[in-house]
Design a protein around this motif. Structure first.
Motif, mmCIF file in Angstrom:
data_model
loop_
_atom_site.group_PDB
_atom_site.id
_atom_site.type_symbol
_atom_site.label_atom_id
_atom_site.label_comp_id
_atom_site.label_asym_id
_atom_site.label_seq_id
_atom_site.Cartn_x
_atom_site.Cartn_y
_atom_site.Cartn_z
ATOM 1 N N LYS A 183 20.005 -15.963 10.974
ATOM 2 C CA LYS A 183 20.290 -14.546 11.239
ATOM 3 C C LYS A 183 21.652 -14.136 10.685
ATOM 4 C CE LYS A 183 16.538 -13.574 13.337
ATOM 5 N NZ LYS A 183 15.592 -12.675 12.766
ATOM 6 N N ASN A 184 22.432 -15.105 10.184
ATOM 7 C CA ASN A 184 23.763 -14.784 9.680
ATOM 8 C C ASN A 184 23.785 -14.560 8.181
ATOM 9 O OD1 ASN A 184 24.517 -15.225 12.291
ATOM 10 N ND2 ASN A 184 25.390 -17.234 11.918
ATOM 11 N N ARG A 185 22.767 -15.043 7.501
ATOM 12 C CA ARG A 185 22.716 -14.935 6.049
ATOM 13 C C ARG A 185 21.396 -14.320 5.619
ATOM 14 N NH1 ARG A 185 23.649 -20.648 3.603
ATOM 15 N NH2 ARG A 185 21.502 -20.615 4.213
ATOM 16 N N ILE A 186 21.435 -13.672 4.494
ATOM 17 C CA ILE A 186 20.211 -13.121 3.919
ATOM 18 C C ILE A 186 19.450 -14.270 3.270
ATOM 19 C CG2 ILE A 186 19.266 -11.575 2.176
ATOM 20 C CD1 ILE A 186 21.709 -9.748 2.751
ATOM 21 N N GLU A 187 18.198 -14.400 3.652
ATOM 22 C CA GLU A 187 17.353 -15.456 3.101
ATOM 23 C C GLU A 187 17.048 -15.145 1.639
ATOM 24 O OE1 GLU A 187 16.386 -18.264 4.792
ATOM 25 O OE2 GLU A 187 17.681 -17.517 6.378
ATOM 26 N N PHE A 188 16.894 -16.184 0.850
ATOM 27 C CA PHE A 188 16.609 -16.047 -0.569
ATOM 28 C C PHE A 188 15.106 -15.905 -0.772
ATOM 29 C CE2 PHE A 188 15.768 -17.809 -4.796
ATOM 30 C CZ PHE A 188 16.616 -17.026 -5.545
ATOM 31 N N SER A 189 14.657 -14.687 -1.018
ATOM 32 C CA SER A 189 13.259 -14.427 -1.343
ATOM 33 C C SER A 189 13.211 -13.173 -2.213
ATOM 34 C CB SER A 189 12.415 -14.208 -0.079
ATOM 35 O OG SER A 189 12.640 -12.929 0.476
ATOM 36 N N TYR A 190 12.110 -12.999 -2.898
ATOM 37 C CA TYR A 190 11.954 -11.813 -3.748
ATOM 38 C C TYR A 190 12.153 -10.541 -2.934
ATOM 39 C CZ TYR A 190 9.729 -8.054 -6.299
ATOM 40 O OH TYR A 190 9.483 -6.858 -6.892
ATOM 41 N N PHE A 191 11.504 -10.469 -1.785
ATOM 42 C CA PHE A 191 11.558 -9.240 -1.004
ATOM 43 C C PHE A 191 12.950 -8.982 -0.433
ATOM 44 C CE2 PHE A 191 6.913 -10.137 -0.709
ATOM 45 C CZ PHE A 191 6.478 -9.010 -1.386
ATOM 46 N N SER A 192 13.613 -10.014 0.046
ATOM 47 C CA SER A 192 14.955 -9.805 0.606
ATOM 48 C C SER A 192 15.944 -9.388 -0.480
ATOM 49 C CB SER A 192 15.443 -11.044 1.354
ATOM 50 O OG SER A 192 15.564 -12.145 0.491
ATOM 51 N N LEU A 193 15.857 -10.029 -1.632
ATOM 52 C CA LEU A 193 16.774 -9.663 -2.714
ATOM 53 C C LEU A 193 16.494 -8.253 -3.228
ATOM 54 C CD1 LEU A 193 16.895 -13.037 -4.660
ATOM 55 C CD2 LEU A 193 18.625 -12.076 -3.128
ATOM 56 N N TYR A 194 15.219 -7.906 -3.317
ATOM 57 C CA TYR A 194 14.864 -6.554 -3.752
ATOM 58 C C TYR A 194 15.422 -5.520 -2.768
ATOM 59 C CZ TYR A 194 12.321 -2.471 -5.275
ATOM 60 O OH TYR A 194 12.019 -1.215 -5.719
ATOM 61 N N ILE A 245 4.414 -11.263 4.930
ATOM 62 C CA ILE A 245 3.188 -11.392 5.727
ATOM 63 C C ILE A 245 2.133 -10.413 5.224
ATOM 64 C CG2 ILE A 245 2.202 -10.999 8.022
ATOM 65 C CD1 ILE A 245 4.902 -12.145 9.127
ATOM 66 N N GLU A 246 2.539 -9.181 4.952
ATOM 67 C CA GLU A 246 1.604 -8.170 4.444
ATOM 68 C C GLU A 246 1.011 -8.613 3.106
ATOM 69 O OE1 GLU A 246 -0.839 -5.069 4.201
ATOM 70 O OE2 GLU A 246 0.455 -5.419 5.931
ATOM 71 N N PHE A 247 1.844 -9.143 2.233
ATOM 72 C CA PHE A 247 1.358 -9.603 0.934
ATOM 73 C C PHE A 247 0.321 -10.715 1.117
ATOM 74 C CE2 PHE A 247 1.432 -12.376 -2.741
ATOM 75 C CZ PHE A 247 1.252 -11.475 -3.773
ATOM 76 N N GLU A 248 0.657 -11.709 1.928
ATOM 77 C CA GLU A 248 -0.257 -12.834 2.135
ATOM 78 C C GLU A 248 -1.577 -12.385 2.763
ATOM 79 O OE1 GLU A 248 2.033 -15.559 4.456
ATOM 80 O OE2 GLU A 248 3.421 -15.949 2.808
ATOM 81 N N VAL A 267 -3.286 -9.055 -6.873
ATOM 82 C CA VAL A 267 -1.845 -9.263 -6.707
ATOM 83 C C VAL A 267 -1.110 -7.924 -6.731
ATOM 84 C CG1 VAL A 267 0.225 -10.260 -7.770
ATOM 85 C CG2 VAL A 267 -1.885 -11.600 -7.642
ATOM 86 N N ASP A 268 -1.478 -7.063 -7.667
ATOM 87 C CA ASP A 268 -0.817 -5.758 -7.761
ATOM 88 C C ASP A 268 -1.043 -4.915 -6.512
ATOM 89 O OD1 ASP A 268 0.238 -6.330 -10.261
ATOM 90 O OD2 ASP A 268 -1.370 -5.284 -11.345
ATOM 91 N N GLN A 269 -2.255 -4.915 -5.998
ATOM 92 C CA GLN A 269 -2.547 -4.152 -4.779
ATOM 93 C C GLN A 269 -1.780 -4.713 -3.586
ATOM 94 O OE1 GLN A 269 -6.778 -4.776 -4.985
ATOM 95 N NE2 GLN A 269 -7.167 -2.651 -5.619
ATOM 96 N N ALA A 270 -1.750 -6.027 -3.471
ATOM 97 C CA ALA A 270 -1.032 -6.663 -2.368
ATOM 98 C C ALA A 270 0.468 -6.391 -2.481
ATOM 99 C CB ALA A 270 -1.303 -8.163 -2.360
ATOM 100 N N GLN A 271 0.977 -6.422 -3.698
ATOM 101 C CA GLN A 271 2.393 -6.135 -3.930
ATOM 102 C C GLN A 271 2.733 -4.710 -3.516
ATOM 103 O OE1 GLN A 271 4.696 -8.221 -4.878
ATOM 104 N NE2 GLN A 271 6.379 -6.908 -5.473
ATOM 105 N N ALA A 273 2.844 -4.528 0.228
ATOM 106 C CA ALA A 273 4.019 -5.229 0.723
ATOM 107 C C ALA A 273 5.283 -4.407 0.508
ATOM 108 C CB ALA A 273 4.155 -6.593 0.060
ATOM 109 N N MET A 274 5.391 -3.773 -0.648
ATOM 110 C CA MET A 274 6.579 -2.955 -0.926
ATOM 111 C C MET A 274 6.630 -1.745 0.005
ATOM 112 S SD MET A 274 8.312 -4.591 -3.054
ATOM 113 C CE MET A 274 9.497 -3.477 -3.755
ATOM 114 N N SER A 275 5.482 -1.217 0.344
ATOM 115 C CA SER A 275 5.436 -0.105 1.292
ATOM 116 C C SER A 275 5.978 -0.536 2.648
ATOM 117 C CB SER A 275 4.004 0.411 1.414
ATOM 118 O OG SER A 275 3.926 1.439 2.359
ATOM 119 N N VAL A 276 5.577 -1.723 3.078
ATOM 120 C CA VAL A 276 6.076 -2.265 4.341
ATOM 121 C C VAL A 276 7.571 -2.534 4.231
ATOM 122 C CG1 VAL A 276 5.989 -4.309 5.848
ATOM 123 C CG2 VAL A 276 3.871 -3.227 5.073
#
Length: 69
Positions: free
Chosen positions: A3-14, A42-45, A54-58, A61-64
């Motif tokens: 909770k102290n650091r931003i996790e390294f993932s595509y969504f967090s960095l975006y 979770i939404e993407f998966e 993949v595009d639809q799921a993306q 996920a971006m909406s969420v």
């Protein structure tokens, strides 16, 4: 999840980059970014398991990810 650091993932960095770009003070809020990114992942998966492309799921996920921003 830390909770102290931003996790390294595509969504967090975006999301962090987007918040910085729009001057939102939550750009340094690790809890907000990590929780939003986790919901988007979770939404993407789930969307992929439901048969979306993949595009639809993306897109879903971006909406969420960006809800509430």
């Amino acid at each position: 999840m830390s909770k102290n650091r931003i996790e390294f993932s595509y969504f967090s960095l975006y999301l962090k980059g987007h918040l910085q770009d729009i001057g939102d003070s939550r750009a340094d809020d690790a809890d907000f970014i990590n929780e939003s990114a986790e919901r988007a992942e979770i939404e993407f998966e789930e969307s992929r398991r439901d048969g979306l492309t993949v595009d639809q799921a993306q897109e879903k996920a971006m909406s969420v990810l960006l809800s509430g921003v």
